[in-house]
Design an enzyme around this catalytic site. Structure first.
Site, PDB file in Angstrom:
ATOM      1  N   ASN A 197     -18.877   1.687  -7.332  1.00  0.00           N
ATOM      2  CA  ASN A 197     -18.356   1.209  -8.417  1.00  0.00           C
ATOM      3  C   ASN A 197     -17.308   0.046  -8.364  1.00  0.00           C
ATOM      4  O   ASN A 197     -17.008  -0.852  -8.909  1.00  0.00           O
ATOM      5  CB  ASN A 197     -17.912   2.195  -9.433  1.00  0.00           C
TER       6      ASN A 197
ATOM      7  N   GLU B  34     -10.876  11.263  -3.295  1.00  0.00           N
ATOM      8  CA  GLU B  34     -10.942  10.875  -4.490  1.00  0.00           C
ATOM      9  C   GLU B  34     -12.164  11.019  -5.405  1.00  0.00           C
ATOM     10  O   GLU B  34     -13.264  10.254  -5.066  1.00  0.00           O
ATOM     11  CB  GLU B  34     -10.505   9.369  -4.416  1.00  0.00           C
TER      12      GLU B  34
ATOM     13  N   CYS C  76     -13.715   5.499 -12.061  1.00  0.00           N
ATOM     14  CA  CYS C  76     -13.408   6.883 -11.948  1.00  0.00           C
ATOM     15  C   CYS C  76     -12.316   7.356 -13.207  1.00  0.00           C
ATOM     16  O   CYS C  76     -12.270   8.441 -13.640  1.00  0.00           O
ATOM     17  CB  CYS C  76     -13.049   7.344 -10.759  1.00  0.00           C
TER      18      CYS C  76
ATOM     19  N   GLU D 251      -3.253   9.125  -1.902  1.00  0.00           N
ATOM     20  CA  GLU D 251      -3.223   7.932  -1.249  1.00  0.00           C
ATOM     21  C   GLU D 251      -2.285   6.900  -1.988  1.00  0.00           C
ATOM     22  O   GLU D 251      -1.695   6.958  -3.340  1.00  0.00           O
ATOM     23  CB  GLU D 251      -4.469   7.521  -0.774  1.00  0.00           C
TER      24      GLU D 251
END
Ligand code: NAD
Length: 497
Positions: A166, A265, A299, A478
């Site tokens: 994405n 993630e 996301c 992160e």
């Protein structure tokens, strides 16, 4: 749009190879097609890695740890990272064209988000490595003496970086930059849908003076292909992954062999909460971005919206107007601000949810279908931006991640009711809260179970802050110093003085 059919006859299609030990490497498996999502046309071919190619890449990465890279100082690695950032900027147009070809996303978006952030990630971690301290303790000993303890951070070793489609360059460099900053070597597996910018980055690595084997690329799919072979490879010391929660589960099983750390993630089903006292203009503009940017394939995007009843009707009407103002079209044309979905398969999935919403009794406020576009765009994977109201709370449209340009809006009457609705999800990536009441903003940001809570904003990122998801949206954080936990091993050295 240029006539792609004519172009195809003129120029041979690019063929992307793996990149191992500082060189392009071909494999014997048949290549797979790279398809432009805006037109559905084949725009290139990509080599697929078998287990032998992955083995070669991991071995090259392991050998590079023992080579000159292992002797680089922090300052030398910081210098290399800055050269990588400059190298991306110097080839900005090539990166932009490659990202647009792979994703179909509008040039206006990729030129403001994907490519600049891809470069900025290297600058950020160059600063980080230059400014990372460790702890130290002076400890009394039983014989009346003293011991000095200090932390020593060492690289983990070979890191597998498995990426989604994405935000291909942005999300890949978000992991590669800290991995290299802290002295690791990497084997990157870009998504099969978006192989181009990772391959281009390999050239930039060479030009910037990254030693051979520090950055390796293997192309292919997940199961029975490059992704699985890489995750299962015993020479990989740690795996960082961005993608679907289901894929994360498979990778975590692979990582269990050898008890290797993971940084994940994953997916989301993010909620926005709009209170009646908010700046409605800002809320509508912010949530329109959150729902429809990158055709909803972000996301952090919002698929569930809870609006306090006094402003519910106004909000629905204004978000409808914003959705209907979006302009799908040639990604390179001025004014296009809405792109296609990534693949035919993903469009089938999203249209499946559009059908499910109707079957579950939704009111379709706008969209719900495939837009009519002229050739060659008519061959691409387009859907309309879509808004629903009136779904029952148990509809799977409200619990499963769709990852398309769609959202459901529901009214609420009390703050605790909105918080409970937002938390009614197995995911916990992000939320946005819209209110002018400062006390409420703090209260609700603390109550919604997520990794990232935005107030009166969305996707406003300071790269030094922690990034990651709660619940099934991820493992670990992160960004900034937080990446140190995953990308380094912290050793305590105790010296009796
Ligand atoms: P995906 O999980 O289908 O694929 C991601 C990568 O994993 C690809 O490179 C794929 O080839 C590889 N893969 C698939 N199966 C594998 C296996 N068994 N072993 C090893 N590798 C495997 O995800 P996607 O469709 O590319 O991306 C969309 C998803 O990513 C959405 O769920 C979205 O929410 C999530 N995402 C999360 C974040 C975040 O920061 N939390 C960011 C972007 C995207």
């Amino acid at each position: 749009m240029n006539n792609p059919a004519a172009q195809l006859q003129e120029a041979p299609l690019p063929v992307l190879t793996h990149y191992i030990g500082g060189r392009p490497v071909a494999s014997s498996r048949p290549t797979f097609a790279n398809v432009d999502p805006a037109t559905g046309q084949v725009v290139g071919h990509v080599h697929e890695a078998d287990a032998g190619i992955v083995d070669q890449a991991v071995n090259a990465a392991r050998a590079a740890l023992r080579g000159p890279w292992g002797a680089f100082t922090d300052a030398q690695r910081a210098d290399i990272l800055r050269r990588l950032a400059d190298g991306i900027r110097a080839r900005f147009d090539e990166f932009l064209a490659a990202e647009i070809r792979d994703t179909g996303k509008p040039a206006g978006l990729a030129s403001h988000l994907d490519i600049p952030r891809g470069a900025a990630n290297f600058d950020l971690f160059a600063d980080q490595i230059s400014n990372s301290a460790t702890e130290a303790f002076r400890s009394p000993t039983s014989d009346g003496g003293v011991a000095l303890n200090y932390g020593l951070r060492t690289p983990r070793g070979v890191i597998a970086v498995i990426c989604p489609w994405n935000l291909p360059l942005l999300l890949m460099t978000w992991k590669v930059a800290p991995a290299l900053a802290f002295g690791n070597t990497v084997v990157v597996k870009p998504s099969e849908e978006t192989p181009s910018t990772t391959t281009l980055l390999a050239e930039v690595m060479n030009a910037a003076g990254v030693p051979p084997g520090v950055f390796n690329v293997v192309h292919g799919f997940g199961p029975d292909s490059a992704g699985q072979y890489l995750a299962e490879h015993p020479g990989v010391n740690a795996i960082t992954f961005t993608g679907e929660t289901r894929t994360g589960t498979a990778i975590m099983k692979a990582a269990a062999a050898g008890v290797r750390p993971v940084s994940f993630e994953l997916g989301g089903k993010n909620a926005a909460v709009v209170f009646a006292d908010c700046d409605l203009d800002a809320a509508v503009a912010g949530i329109a971005r959150a729902a429809f940017l990158n055709a909803g394939q972000v996301c952090l995007g919002t698929e569930r919206i809870y609006v306090e009843r006094p402003v519910f009707d106004a909000f629905v009407q204004r978000l409808k107007t914003a959705a209907e103002a979006l302009r799908p079209g040639d990604p390179n044309a001025e004014g296009t601000d809405f792109g296609p979905l990534i693949s035919r398969e993903h469009r089938d999935k999203v249209l499946g949810y559009y059908a499910r919403a109707r079957a579950d009794g939704a009111t379709v406020v706008t969209g719900g279908d495939v837009p009519e576009l002229p050739a060659p765009l008519s061959g691409g994977w387009w859907v309309q931006p879509t808004i629903w109201t009136g779904l029952p709370a148990d509809s799977t449209v409200l619990s499963e991640e769709i990852f398309g340009p769609c959202c459901h809006i529901a009214p609420f009457d009390r703050e605790d009711e909105a918080v409970a609705a937002a938390n009614d999800s197995p995911y916990g990536l992000a939320t946005s809260i819209w209110t002018r009441d400062l006390a409420r903003a703090h209260r609700v940001a603390a109550a919604i179970e997520v990794g990232i809570a935005w107030v009166n904003s969305w996707f406003l990122r300071d790269l030094r802050t922690a990034f990651g998801g709660a619940k099934q949206s991820g493992i670990g954080r992160e960004g900034g110093v937080h990446g140190l936990e995953f990308y380094t091993e912290l050793r305590n050295v105790c010296i009796k003085l």
